[in-house]
Design an enzyme around this catalytic site. Structure first.
Site, mmCIF file in Angstrom:
data_model
loop_
_atom_site.group_PDB
_atom_site.id
_atom_site.type_symbol
_atom_site.label_atom_id
_atom_site.label_comp_id
_atom_site.label_asym_id
_atom_site.label_seq_id
_atom_site.Cartn_x
_atom_site.Cartn_y
_atom_site.Cartn_z
ATOM 1 N N LYS A 131 2.127 4.590 1.625
ATOM 2 C CA LYS A 131 2.316 5.161 2.797
ATOM 3 C C LYS A 131 2.098 6.657 3.054
ATOM 4 C CE LYS A 131 5.563 5.140 6.818
ATOM 5 N NZ LYS A 131 5.288 6.396 7.345
ATOM 6 N N GLU A 162 0.802 -1.325 0.113
ATOM 7 C CA GLU A 162 0.031 -0.073 -0.023
ATOM 8 C C GLU A 162 0.913 1.113 0.159
ATOM 9 O OE1 GLU A 162 -2.174 -0.379 3.550
ATOM 10 O OE2 GLU A 162 -2.746 -2.426 3.339
ATOM 11 N N CYS A 199 16.342 45.413 13.203
ATOM 12 C CA CYS A 199 15.752 45.174 11.859
ATOM 13 C C CYS A 199 16.746 45.496 10.848
ATOM 14 C CB CYS A 199 14.527 46.064 11.712
ATOM 15 S SG CYS A 199 13.635 45.980 10.243
ATOM 16 N N TYR A 253 -6.911 1.987 6.299
ATOM 17 C CA TYR A 253 -5.977 0.874 5.979
ATOM 18 C C TYR A 253 -5.713 -0.204 6.912
ATOM 19 C CZ TYR A 253 -2.691 4.056 8.255
ATOM 20 O OH TYR A 253 -2.095 4.855 9.044
ATOM 21 N N CYS A 290 15.059 48.861 9.288
ATOM 22 C CA CYS A 290 14.894 50.155 9.727
ATOM 23 C C CYS A 290 15.858 50.410 11.138
ATOM 24 C CB CYS A 290 13.508 50.442 9.934
ATOM 25 S SG CYS A 290 13.126 49.369 11.559
HETATM 26 S S1 IVH Z 1 -0.218 0.213 8.633
HETATM 27 C C1 IVH Z 1 0.993 -1.840 12.613
HETATM 28 N N1 IVH Z 1 -0.541 1.434 6.278
HETATM 29 O O1 IVH Z 1 2.782 5.225 8.645
HETATM 30 C C2 IVH Z 1 0.871 -1.383 11.293
HETATM 31 N N2 IVH Z 1 0.316 2.476 8.015
HETATM 32 O O2 IVH Z 1 5.342 4.394 10.155
HETATM 33 C C3 IVH Z 1 -0.039 -0.213 11.319
HETATM 34 N N3 IVH Z 1 0.893 4.994 7.290
HETATM 35 O O3 IVH Z 1 1.495 4.444 12.065
HETATM 36 C C4 IVH Z 1 0.207 0.930 10.161
HETATM 37 N N4 IVH Z 1 0.030 4.700 5.350
HETATM 38 O O4 IVH Z 1 0.302 6.150 10.594
HETATM 39 C C5 IVH Z 1 -0.102 1.468 7.735
HETATM 40 N N5 IVH Z 1 -0.939 2.335 4.356
HETATM 41 C C6 IVH Z 1 -0.447 2.355 5.423
HETATM 42 C C7 IVH Z 1 -0.009 3.392 5.984
HETATM 43 C C8 IVH Z 1 0.446 3.500 7.261
HETATM 44 C C9 IVH Z 1 0.679 5.435 6.403
HETATM 45 C C10 IVH Z 1 1.496 5.546 8.644
HETATM 46 C C11 IVH Z 1 0.755 5.124 9.793
HETATM 47 C C12 IVH Z 1 1.675 4.478 10.816
HETATM 48 C C13 IVH Z 1 3.069 4.776 10.109
HETATM 49 C C14 IVH Z 1 4.040 3.744 10.372
#
Ligand code: IVH
Length: 604
Positions: A54, A52, A345, A164, A348
């Protein structure tokens, strides 16, 4: 000192039923291979990954009980977080009630709250217009918004959320991917950009594909999350003390360049805010030549111990302006010294100040510091303010020729003075004078915005003038009266009081009044005076109108919108899901509680 902790004293906190752990992360394919080897060793049977994007925002855990959003909690310290339910409920893509029937009685769904990039850009533009420091990136803007104390303001930030990850005792499937599919059917915004990968090479393909594609998305992502699909396998792989063994984040390297810092300039904005700017040896970064980078404030310079002639890393991350993220100390030339932030400043020479709790320095000489005067006049004539056509390009010329030193001088300009200026013919002088004359019709709310009072942007000016119908009323209002106005907080009230306690400002307003500017709210937008003298607090959701429409109706019928219930409130207009604290306060103070129908009867 508060790393990984977003706890806020003003919110109630709640223990996470399932700790909110972070993910292990890596920037290298080598380490991803190692991760895959570890999985292989621990699982004897086949497995698959889900990849997925991030999302770069702020994490949230939302619990649904019997299909109804029950509470939403931030990450906090991972064990407990802040309850921000009311703020989360303002996000349109988060369902308050679920669709269908096949959801578990109780479950938690986790996701990322983010601010879409176009929303962020608009917000920062507004902030700059209001003389406020802009947010560094959409992530900060989103995490700031979700912690606002006023949900109505959160709603205006247009946040969004991708979900997610599901947690619960009775989830529909053993596969993470299928649970997310279900969640999509229940009404959640589950990302479509994900893929089931049978092996680590497929994972690499996904990573490479999104390395370029992600830049086209209207929101920020900073990597890829790779998760084992089977929940049973996830359970068997388990957790280390910090993170799950069944998932990892691959982070994209932000584009960086190394270059030398030549000097620092200090810019003075229209509100007197001083911003240090790094002048760099030009360097190419993501296809553009970078010559300057923002240093934000003194703390940022100290944090990285940046010195003139240092070799610095410049990065273009989520930010619009490149920033300096570090110093290559191995390249540091001998005998260079820490930077001493200016005391005076640069424009001025007035001694600059830094208020307690603020990171920015200010030049207090608002009346005589040239960029502040010029900036204020430029703001005054701008399109959204007095809309004096053609003036923006001329202000500097008029200022340099001593024809204007204040916004009020615009209204005493004479044709013969303008004609003497270089590039100014009789026709252009006439045009300028005509548009100055026309600006006298600009309504009060825009005149108020044009004055350039700190924190009084377009929206705030409109809010103020629907309640305070004239500049005199505004000038005489106490902090208490000002904060009673819907959506006006203490910061804005204090700024207004400060502005009106300065004699120079009073004189300026007097001159502008003499010139014929609108300092009284135009009554023609009023529908009736049926609600005159009555104040309303609105809470909950309604059938026929949304909250903004109801507020407009209250204004249009001469009533007053206030944000919190007090003994002076006349009515609490209550909808479904009304805030419990507002309800109990109204009951305690015997404030009549009315429905949407009752209200409509009052105005028809
Ligand atoms: S799964 C235990 N999926 O990244 C796993 N996290 O560094 C739970 N994040 O705390 C997280 N996109 O805030 C997951 N597709 C995604 C994500 C994601 C962003 C963030 C989330 C997490 C952090 C981890």
């Amino acid at each position: 000192m508060r790393v990984g902790n977003d706890l806020n004293q003003n919110f109630e906190q709640k223990e996470h039923k399932y700790p909110m752990l972070s993910l292990g992360n890596t920037y290298s394919f080598e380490e991803l291979k190692d991760f895959d080897e570890r999985i292989k060793k621990n699982l004897t049977e086949d497995y698959e990954y889900v990849c997925e994007l991030k999302y770069d925002g702020t994490a949230i855990g939302i619990t649904y009980i019997n299909g109804v959003l029950s509470y939403a909690v931030t990450r906090g310290d991972g064990q407990k977080g802040d309850i921000v339910t009311n703020n989360v409920k303002t996000i349109k893509s988060i369902p308050l009630k679920l669709q269908g029937k096949d959801f578990p009685d109780e479950f938690e769904i986790r996701g990322e709250i983010f601010m879409p990039r176009p929303v962020f850009e608009k917000l920062n533009k507004q902030k700059e217009e209001n003389g406020e420091a802009p947010f560094a990136n959409p992530r900060n803007a989103a995490s700031g918004a979700i912690k606002l104390q006023n949900s109505a303001l959160v709603a205006q930030r247009n946040l969004d959320c991708f979900l997610y990850y599901l947690l619960g005792e009775e989830l529909p499937s053993d596969l993470h991917s299928q649970n997310l599919e279900k969640a999509r059917n229940w009404g959640f915004q589950v990302p479509v950009n994900m893929k089931i990968c049978k092996n680590i090479d497929d994972v690499f393909l996904f990573i490479n594909h999104w390395d370029t594609e992600r830049k086209k998305l209207p929101y920020d992502t900073d990597g890829i999350v790779i998760k084992i699909n089977s929940l049973d396998q996830q359970k068997r792989l388990g957790f280390t003390s910090k993170s799950p063994r069944w998932a990892i984040a691959y982070k994209y390297q932000a584009e960086q360049a190394l270059t030398q810092l030549k000097s620092i300039s200090y810019q003075v904005g229209r509100t007197g805010a001083i911003t240090p700017v790094a002048n760099l040896e030009p360097v190419t970064l993501s296809g553009t030549t970078v010559k300057r980078a923002s240093l934000h404030n003194e703390d940022q310079i100290k944090l990285h111990d940046i010195r003139i002639n240092d070799w610095v890393y410049v990065e273009k991350g989520g930010e619009i302006i490149p920033k300096i993220v570090g110093v290559d100390k191995s390249k540091r030339p001998k005998n260079i010294h820490p930077i001493e932030f200016i005391n005076h400043c640069p424009e001025c020479n007035t001694k600059i100040i830094r208020n307690e709790g603020e990171a920015q320095h200010y030049c207090p000489n608002s009346e005589n510091c040239p960029p502040q005067i010029l900036g204020k006049i430029e703001h005054f004539v701008s399109r959204k303010a007095m809309d004096i056509a053609g003036a923006e390009a001329t202000i500097e010329l008029l200022f340099k020729n001593n024809l204007i030193a204040d916004v009020s001088d615009l209204f005493t300009l004479k044709k013969e003075d303008l004609e003497k200026l270089e590039r100014f013919g009789s026709k252009s002088a006439e045009n300028l004078l005509n548009s100055i004359e026309k600006s006298k019709e600009i309504p009060f709310n825009r005149v108020l915005y044009a004055l350039g009072i700190r924190y009084i942007g377009e929206t705030v000016a409109k809010k103020l003038t629907t309640s305070m119908k004239s500049i005199d009323q505004l000038m005489n209002a106490s902090i208490e009266e000002l904060t009673e106005v819907d959506e006006i907080g203490n910061k804005i009230a204090v700024s207004l009081r400060e502005y009106f306690s300065n004699q120079k400002n009073i004189e300026r307003i007097e001159k502008l009044k003499q010139a014929g500017l609108q300092f009284i709210e135009d009554k023609s937008s009023l529908l009736s005076e049926k609600l005159k003298g009555l104040s309303f607090v609105i809470s909950g959701t309604f059938e026929k109108h949304n909250r903004d429409e109801l507020k407009k109706l209250i204004d249009a019928h001469s009533g007053k919108n206030v944000s919190s219930v007090s003994s002076k409130t006349n009515y609490l207009l209550a909808g479904e899901g009304i805030g419990p604290s507002k309800l109990s306060k109204a009951e305690k103070l015997s404030v009549p509680i009315i429905s949407e129908q009752d209200f409509i009867k009052m105005i028809t």
